[in-house]
Structures are given as C-alpha cells and as structure tokens.
Design an enzyme around this catalytic site. Structure first.
Site, PDB file in Angstrom:
ATOM      1  CE  LYS A  34      50.594  21.031  54.376  1.00 35.14           C
ATOM      2  NZ  LYS A  34      52.062  21.082  54.241  1.00 35.14           N
ATOM      3  CE1 TYR A 255      40.293  49.266  38.269  1.00 34.84           C
ATOM      4  CE2 TYR A 255      40.087  46.930  38.775  1.00 34.84           C
ATOM      5  CZ  TYR A 255      39.784  48.248  39.052  1.00 34.84           C
ATOM      6  OH  TYR A 255      38.971  48.554  40.131  1.00 34.84           O
TER       7      TYR A 255
END
Length: 359
Positions: A34, A255
């Site tokens: 999956k 940042y």
C-alpha cells in the site's frame, strides 16, 4: 537534471520478503504494498514480487485497480474493504479479497448481485480499537456470511497488533489470545502478524502473515542500531551539494535564522526539501552524509533545499554526493530526529523525486 533521486534495489526487497517467509515457514506471507509500496513504487515492485508471493495487500480499491491496470494478476487483499455497493461486483470481476470491518460492508456484500462468490476476511477488534468487529459479534456474522451465496466459505479472521513494535508490551499476547480463541470457536483460519509480529512474536504467526515495513528493509521497532535481523534497506535517497557558503561567527542560515554560527563556518546547500518529502520538522543536528561523512543539518528545512555544516570536513566541493538515508544512514534515525517514524517519511515522498529501479 536535478540530482535528487531515490534508488530502489529490487534484490534487497526480494531478500527481505524471503526473510519474512523464513521467520514463519508455516505461514503464507502476503506482501503489503500500500501507499505506493511505502514510497518504493507499487506497480514496479509488484511485477518483481509476483512470482514469489501468493497475495498482495493494499489499503483501498483504487490501489488494487491500479495494480490490475498494470497487468498484475495475483489476488489482492483490500485492507479497508468496500465503500459503495458496486465495489463488491468489482471485487469479483478483478479477483480482489475484501477485509470487512463494519456491518455496512457486510450488508453490501450480502445484498449485491454477483456473478460468483467473493473471498471475504473479517477484521476483529482485539484491542486496537480502530477498525473491526467485536469478538461477540462474530456469532451472527459467521452465520450470515456462511448462508450467503455471495461469499466464499473460506472465511479468515484478521486482527491488527497495536503494540507489537514494543517487545515488552504484553498487549500483543492478549490480542493473540483473543483472536486464537475466536478462530478455535469458529474453526477459521487467521491472519495476525504484521512485520513486528513476524520478527518478534512467533506466537502471532498464523495461516496468513502480512509483512509490510520489513519488506523495505527497515526495523519495525524504529531501531537503527543493529536490530534489523538481516533486513537490507531497499531505498537510498541521494542528492548533491549545490552551493557552499562561508559564514562568520554570528551569521545565520535559512528562514528565521534558527541556526546561528558560533564560529567561522562552511555551510553547504543540498538539493532536497519538504517539497520532496524530506521531513520539514527535522531539527538542526539531524545527520546527513556528505562524501560518506556525517554532518549536521543546520537551520530550517525549506521546500527545495536544506543546509548542512561542512566545517569539519577537510574537502567538499559543489557536486559532491549526499545520502539523506539508505544503506549507510537509516531512515529510522532521520525520523527519530524529526519526531516521527520512518513509515511517514517513506510514504510521504512526493512525485517530484524520481525512482531509479535496480536489481
């Protein structure tokens, strides 16, 4: 072309699958692929594993249909069952096995107009309290399903282990006791063991096991210090140094200037970021390998880049190779720094990262 690429080694995945089989030689092992095979390429992996496995497992019908469209012919177990009335007919048409976990799903199967019976598993809630039927509901369910001409009679009881990755937690033994009691009462086969169950709880080995994370070479306990029992990491995430900056003490990176140099420092920029699936919350200090040497992440992870401190390396140049995780640095270790698990990092890779498949 951008240098960021994930290399997937099919031979390692095949070896890991065989290891799962060796742990439980009396069980049949379903390959859980999956979420794009935990980021490893579901369709490509299914093509390689198909000669080895009896059944594949995916989470939802859409994944199962994708495999059929790609030419995969082995049975596929849909772990979340069906969501609409037409899904039962699609399961018959496409040879999907359905893991049913609520009464609405059972009702849809029984009421459907089917050309032939569908293979059904029942999810039993033995303590995880996420999906599944209470054990006391099985009396009526087994009668109803055995009476239905829409259901093959080889029912399987399935449960999911909540704490198998904690080798000291006795919850696993209690869950095994409950599901085995149900199986004995109704004389049905069972599926209990996930990867951690296969590796650490032999009492959970049953007719069907469901190896997932271990197929990709990672220890399901989250260990990155040698508790792998021979698993071979199948993905290596590589990039390159794309820029180098010389910083003075007191200058910051990225940042918010969350990281500030305490000394004259050499900072490298690496072409990977959260836009690729690198965990945004990885803090300064998270290990990265540059030229095979560990260096610490510095500052915030950006969408397209991260920065690392190269000061203690003798020689680094733009274009030098970087390993973010793989054979030499476990994704479990990166995840531990980021406050998450390796499963999330692998499943969270974005389509911007090309997969390079090798034997």
């Amino acid at each position: 072309m951008r240098p960021t690429i994930a290399t997937i080694r099919f031979g390692d995945i095949a070896s890991n699958y065989q290891l799962a089989c060796d742990f439980a030689p009396d069980s049949k092992s379903i390959a859980v692929i999956k979420a794009n095979a935990y980021g490893h390429g579901m369709v490509e992996l299914a093509r390689i594993l198909e000669p080895m496995v009896p059944v594949f497992a995916v989470a939802v019908m859409e994944e199962a249909l994708q495999l059929r469209d790609a030419g995969i012919v082995k049975p596929i177990l849909v772990l979340q069952g069906i969501n609409q009335n037409s899904d039962a007919a699609e399961a018959v048409k496409s040879d999907f096995w359905l893991l049913l976990h609520n009464q609405q799903q059972v009702d849809r199967v029984i009421a459907a107009t089917l050309s032939s019976p569908v293979r059904v598993w029942l999810k039993v809630d033995t303590g995880m309290h996420r999906l599944g039927f209470a054990p006391q509901a099985l009396d009526r369910l087994c009668v109803d399903l055995h009476k239905s001409l829409n259901v093959q009679q080889e029912l399987v009881l399935c449960t999911h282990l909540a704490c198998a990755d904690d080798r000291d937690n006795q919850m696993t033994r209690e869950q095994v006791r409950v599901i085995r009691s149900c199986a004995a009462k109704y004389r049905l086969a069972t599926s209990i063991a996930n990867s951690a169950g296969i590796m650490y709880w032999p009492e959970s080995h049953a007719e069907w096991n469901r190896p997932g994370y271990m197929l990709y070479g990672l220890c399901p306990t989250g260990s990155f210090t040698g508790d792998s029992n021979g698993l071979r990491p199948a993905m290596t995430m590589n990039s390159e140094v794309i820029a180098i900056r010389e910083l003075k003490a007191g200058e910051g990176v990225g940042y918010g200037r969350d990281w500030v140099a305490k000394r004259a420092s050499r900072i490298g920029t690496i072409a990977i970021g959260y836009g690729d699936g690198y965990p945004r919350h990885a803090p300064s200090g998270t290990p990265v390998l540059v030229n095979g040497e560990r260096v610490p992440l510095t500052g915030r992870v950006s969408m397209d880049a991260i920065s690392v401190d190269l000061t203690d390396l003798e020689k680094v140049e733009v274009g030098d190779p970087v390993e973010l995780w793989g054979q030499n640095l476990s994704v479990n270790e990166v995840a531990s720094f980021a406050g998450t698990i390796g499963y999330e990092i692998l499943a969270g890779l974005t389509g911007r990262v090309p997969l390079n498949f090798r034997q």
